[in-house]
Scaffold this motif. Structure first.
Motif, PDB file in Angstrom:
ATOM      1  N   TRP A  38       0.587  -1.036   0.449  1.00  0.00           N
ATOM      2  CA  TRP A  38       0.198  -0.324  -0.153  1.00  0.00           C
ATOM      3  C   TRP A  38       0.585   1.043  -0.313  1.00  0.00           C
ATOM      4  CZ3 TRP A  38      -4.367  -2.041  -0.964  1.00  0.00           C
ATOM      5  CH2 TRP A  38      -4.586  -3.210  -0.650  1.00  0.00           C
ATOM      6  N   HIS A  39       1.410   1.841  -0.642  1.00  0.00           N
ATOM      7  CA  HIS A  39       2.479   2.648  -1.386  1.00  0.00           C
ATOM      8  C   HIS A  39       2.275   4.036  -0.716  1.00  0.00           C
ATOM      9  CE1 HIS A  39       5.992   3.817  -4.141  1.00  0.00           C
ATOM     10  NE2 HIS A  39       5.495   5.291  -3.676  1.00  0.00           N
ATOM     11  N   GLY A  40       2.626   4.707   0.192  1.00  0.00           N
ATOM     12  CA  GLY A  40       2.639   5.593   0.689  1.00  0.00           C
ATOM     13  C   GLY A  40       2.006   5.682   1.907  1.00  0.00           C
ATOM     14  N   VAL A  41       1.297   5.043   1.945  1.00  0.00           N
ATOM     15  CA  VAL A  41       0.108   4.545   3.565  1.00  0.00           C
ATOM     16  C   VAL A  41       0.919   4.250   4.882  1.00  0.00           C
ATOM     17  CG1 VAL A  41      -1.361   2.725   4.494  1.00  0.00           C
ATOM     18  CG2 VAL A  41      -1.647   3.121   2.455  1.00  0.00           C
ATOM     19  N   PHE A  42       1.071   5.206   6.004  1.00  0.00           N
ATOM     20  CA  PHE A  42       1.810   5.409   6.783  1.00  0.00           C
ATOM     21  C   PHE A  42       1.818   3.857   7.758  1.00  0.00           C
ATOM     22  CE2 PHE A  42       1.524   9.969   7.589  1.00  0.00           C
ATOM     23  CZ  PHE A  42       2.043  10.293   6.525  1.00  0.00           C
ATOM     24  N   GLN A  43       0.752   2.986   7.727  1.00  0.00           N
ATOM     25  CA  GLN A  43       0.471   1.693   8.835  1.00  0.00           C
ATOM     26  C   GLN A  43       1.134   2.254   9.862  1.00  0.00           C
ATOM     27  OE1 GLN A  43      -0.807  -0.597   7.349  1.00  0.00           O
ATOM     28  NE2 GLN A  43      -0.473  -0.976   5.124  1.00  0.00           N
ATOM     29  N   LEU A  44      -0.120   2.912  10.765  1.00  0.00           N
ATOM     30  CA  LEU A  44       0.588   3.680  12.102  1.00  0.00           C
ATOM     31  C   LEU A  44       0.184   1.973  13.060  1.00  0.00           C
ATOM     32  CD1 LEU A  44       0.297   6.658  12.137  1.00  0.00           C
ATOM     33  CD2 LEU A  44       2.109   5.695  12.740  1.00  0.00           C
ATOM     34  N   LYS A  45       1.049   1.622  13.799  1.00  0.00           N
ATOM     35  CA  LYS A  45       0.414   0.759  14.369  1.00  0.00           C
ATOM     36  C   LYS A  45       0.029  -0.911  13.747  1.00  0.00           C
ATOM     37  CE  LYS A  45      -2.084   2.614  17.480  1.00  0.00           C
ATOM     38  NZ  LYS A  45      -3.064   2.370  18.408  1.00  0.00           N
ATOM     39  N   SER A  46       0.739  -0.855  12.294  1.00  0.00           N
ATOM     40  CA  SER A  46       0.307  -1.715  11.444  1.00  0.00           C
ATOM     41  C   SER A  46       1.142  -2.801  10.181  1.00  0.00           C
ATOM     42  CB  SER A  46      -1.313  -1.313  10.489  1.00  0.00           C
ATOM     43  OG  SER A  46      -1.384  -0.256  10.086  1.00  0.00           O
ATOM     44  N   SER A  47       2.723  -2.763  10.391  1.00  0.00           N
ATOM     45  CA  SER A  47       3.698  -2.807   9.564  1.00  0.00           C
ATOM     46  C   SER A  47       3.266  -4.284   9.300  1.00  0.00           C
ATOM     47  CB  SER A  47       4.437  -2.446  10.642  1.00  0.00           C
ATOM     48  OG  SER A  47       5.227  -3.833  11.819  1.00  0.00           O
ATOM     49  N   TRP A  48       2.070  -5.030  10.248  1.00  0.00           N
ATOM     50  CA  TRP A  48       2.522  -6.614   9.277  1.00  0.00           C
ATOM     51  C   TRP A  48       1.978  -6.041   7.595  1.00  0.00           C
ATOM     52  CZ3 TRP A  48       5.878  -9.634  11.365  1.00  0.00           C
ATOM     53  CH2 TRP A  48       6.427  -9.658  12.739  1.00  0.00           C
ATOM     54  N   MET A  49       0.884  -5.056   7.715  1.00  0.00           N
ATOM     55  CA  MET A  49       0.230  -5.358   6.569  1.00  0.00           C
ATOM     56  C   MET A  49       0.775  -4.255   5.463  1.00  0.00           C
ATOM     57  SD  MET A  49      -2.651  -6.502   7.573  1.00  0.00           S
ATOM     58  CE  MET A  49      -1.850  -7.613   9.053  1.00  0.00           C
ATOM     59  N   ASP A  50       2.154  -3.837   5.775  1.00  0.00           N
ATOM     60  CA  ASP A  50       3.157  -3.098   4.550  1.00  0.00           C
ATOM     61  C   ASP A  50       3.542  -3.668   3.184  1.00  0.00           C
ATOM     62  OD1 ASP A  50       4.774  -0.676   3.881  1.00  0.00           O
ATOM     63  OD2 ASP A  50       5.957  -1.413   4.418  1.00  0.00           O
ATOM     64  N   GLY A  51       3.264  -5.184   3.319  1.00  0.00           N
ATOM     65  CA  GLY A  51       3.257  -5.744   1.860  1.00  0.00           C
ATOM     66  C   GLY A  51       4.351  -5.652   1.367  1.00  0.00           C
ATOM     67  N   ALA A  52       5.732  -5.543   2.437  1.00  0.00           N
ATOM     68  CA  ALA A  52       6.851  -5.591   1.389  1.00  0.00           C
ATOM     69  C   ALA A  52       7.077  -6.889   1.662  1.00  0.00           C
ATOM     70  CB  ALA A  52       7.915  -4.832   2.250  1.00  0.00           C
ATOM     71  N   ASN A  53       7.528  -8.210   0.791  1.00  0.00           N
ATOM     72  CA  ASN A  53       7.606  -8.901   0.519  1.00  0.00           C
ATOM     73  C   ASN A  53       9.338  -9.626   1.023  1.00  0.00           C
ATOM     74  OD1 ASN A  53       8.148 -11.891  -0.507  1.00  0.00           O
ATOM     75  ND2 ASN A  53       9.577 -11.031  -2.193  1.00  0.00           N
TER      76      ASN A  53
END
Length: 540
Positions: A38-53
């Motif tokens: 999710w390119h550019g989304v901060f993912q505050l308190k949800s770093s597991w959801m960043d989707g970087a392989n």
């Protein structure tokens, strides 16, 4: 056949409001391993959801599912989502539009209509070939999935934006191209840029703009010209012709069509400015953007810096396997590097899992704050054995650990070790202040006085000028493992990458959350792709 999301190119637009919780179910019907970033989304308190392989998660394996769930907090504007495994983002991508909460206005007059414009590359080849290095030259570019009237196969298939005289339209522009910066222009019209990378800007009027891969621009277009049809056009910006063959020069066009335009009218040409110097035009647009001081979510630049880094970025070489021929200098393969390190992606467990569970042997905490030696970065020439060795960066999975809430300043210095080239650097989990751009070697005395500490632009992706530098600053207030990498790696080995690990803060609210119970598990070798993908289902 190409891999797609829900059968479309580009994939579906996701519309949310700031403050929403976004839930996306990814059903992998393909034969590829998949992650969605999710390119550019901060993912505050949800770093597991960043989707970087292999950084924030292992990939979703074929015939498996995973649900991304995260809050959209403190952001408004246009972003994008895309796959984050090898080059699958060439066709697996789409718009992510974040509007203000209900009742909150834009910091500019409300537009009559909002229009996403997604720029893409197209290959008349098997998608499997894009997983090779280097990827072949793209055969065309697309606007919202259409190549336009420049090609016989799409002569009558052109994106058309129908407008009403006097009305203003908000263009939500996304460069989803795999490996090319793109210029964009509309014939006889100026646009007013009001946001870049989902950060509001001081309104900036321009007749041409540049977007690096992964960048987004929100711009207001007023239909203020005589009724008729006007071309819009995208064209590639190539800053390293000696490395990458020049992409196709055929203009890729769409149409602005006024509502009462005659059907027999001929479109006005939308040629890029004649005699345009690509480097200076790109630099002028990029360096003139400033933040909207006092606008939504604006924050002043932190004046105290805790961590200072000088990072050389560019190309090196990797030995060619015995008995094979490679296309790089001295018959070697190309390799990307930061501070003479080529990043090696973990193979059996994600880096963030290794950090969270304190598993040793996956990465080293020794990414250097400085390059191994000083040299003429912008005008490199092989003069000594040591300089020759610099052409072969060390391969290592190394990270830089940051204390929670520390302020980090990075001078990113582009190098000419192989060839100068503009690279778009993307930071996951944060926006950064772009304090300044320049050409040549960064001088900490001369150039520091030129930095903008009042209203600098903020980005998540920035193009580093060829043979030049940028100065970035950000507050490390988001615990987790976050990539900092080039967003144009189709012609390079995976290597212009490093990872920041931001430590936990003093409270549960400022600490990493445990991973979800259904976090995908790694296969033995998550980088193998055995056959052609068919589709990925993404529902939100």
């Amino acid at each position: 056949m190409i891999p797609t999301v829900n059968g479309s190119l580009p994939g579906p637009t996701i519309n949310v409001r700031e403050g929403d919780t976004l839930v996306v179910h990814v059903i992998n019907n393909s034969t590829y391993n998949i992650t969605i970033h999710w390119h550019g989304v901060f993912q505050l308190k949800s770093s597991w959801m960043d989707g970087a392989n292999m950084i924030s998660q292992c990939p979703i394996q074929p015939r498996n599912n995973f649900t991304y769930r995260f809050d959209i907090t403190g952001q408004e504007g246009t972003l994008l989502w895309h796959a984050h495994v090898v080059n699958l983002r060439a066709t697996l991508h789409g718009a992510l539009i974040i509007r203000p909460r209900s009742g909150r206005p834009y910091p500019f007059p409300k537009p009559y209509k909002e229009v996403p414009l997604v720029f893409e590359q197209w290959w008349d080849t098997d998608i499997e070939l894009l997983n090779s290095r280097p990827a072949p030259i793209s055969d065309a570019y697309l606007i919202n999935g259409l190549a336009g009237d420049s090609y016989p196969c799409s002569k009558n298939r052109m994106f058309k934006l129908r407008v009403v005289q006097g009305k203003t339209y908000l263009l939500r522009i996304i460069n989803a191209a795999l490996n090319t910066h793109l210029f964009f222009k509309i014939a006889s019209h100026n646009v007013t840029v009001v946001s870049v990378d989902a950060v509001y800007t001081t309104p900036y009027v321009s007749d041409v703009m540049i977007l690096t891969p992964g960048q987004t621009v929100d711009a207001l277009l007023t239909a203020d010209q005589p009724s008729g049809m006007y071309y819009m056009e995208i064209s590639p910006y190539t800053s390293a012709n000696s490395l990458v063959p020049v992409p196709p020069s055929t203009p890729i066009r769409g149409l602005i069509v006024y509502e009462d335009a005659k059907s027999t009218a001929s479109p006005s040409n939308s040629l890029m400015p004649s005699g345009m110097n690509a480097i200076s035009t790109a630099h002028r647009f990029s360096s003139n953007i400033t933040s909207l001081v006092g606008g939504p979510y604006w924050t002043p630049v932190p004046d105290h810096v805790d961590e200072k880094m000088f990072v050389t970025m560019g190309l090196g070489l990797k030995p060619c396997p015995p008995g094979t021929k490679c296309i790089g200098p001295f018959g070697q393969r190309y390799a990307g590097s930061l501070n003479n390190r080529t990043f090696v992606i973990p193979g059996t467990i994600s880096l963030q899992e290794a950090y969270f569970y304190n598993i040793s042997g996956v990465y080293t905490d020794d990414f250097p704050d400085q390059p191994p030696m000083k040299f003429d970065y912008a005008n490199f020439g092989v003069r000594t054995n040591f300089e020759y060795k610099l052409m072969f960066p060390e391969r290592k999975t190394s990270v830089k650990t940051l204390k929670y809430n520390s302020t980090v300043e990075i001078v990113v210095q582009n190098t000419g070790i192989i060839t100068p080239e503009s690279h778009p650097m993307h930071l996951h989990g944060f926006n950064f202040y772009v304090l300044g751009y320049g050409f040549g070697n960064y001088d900490p005395i001369r150039d520091a006085d030129k930095l903008n500490l009042v209203n600098p632009q903020m980005h998540n992706t920035v193009g580093v000028p060829p043979g030049g530098w940028v100065v970035l600053r950000f507050k490390a207030n988001n615990p987790g493992a976050w990539m900092f990498h080039c967003h144009m790696d189709a012609h390079l080995p995976y290597g212009i990458v490093m990872v920041f690990i931001v430590q936990n803060g003093p409270s549960p609210e400022t600490s990493m959350q445990p991973p979800p119970s259904n976090l995908p598990q790694c296969t033995r070798d998550p980088t193998i792709y055995e056959s052609l993908a068919t589709s990925v289902d993404l529902s939100s």
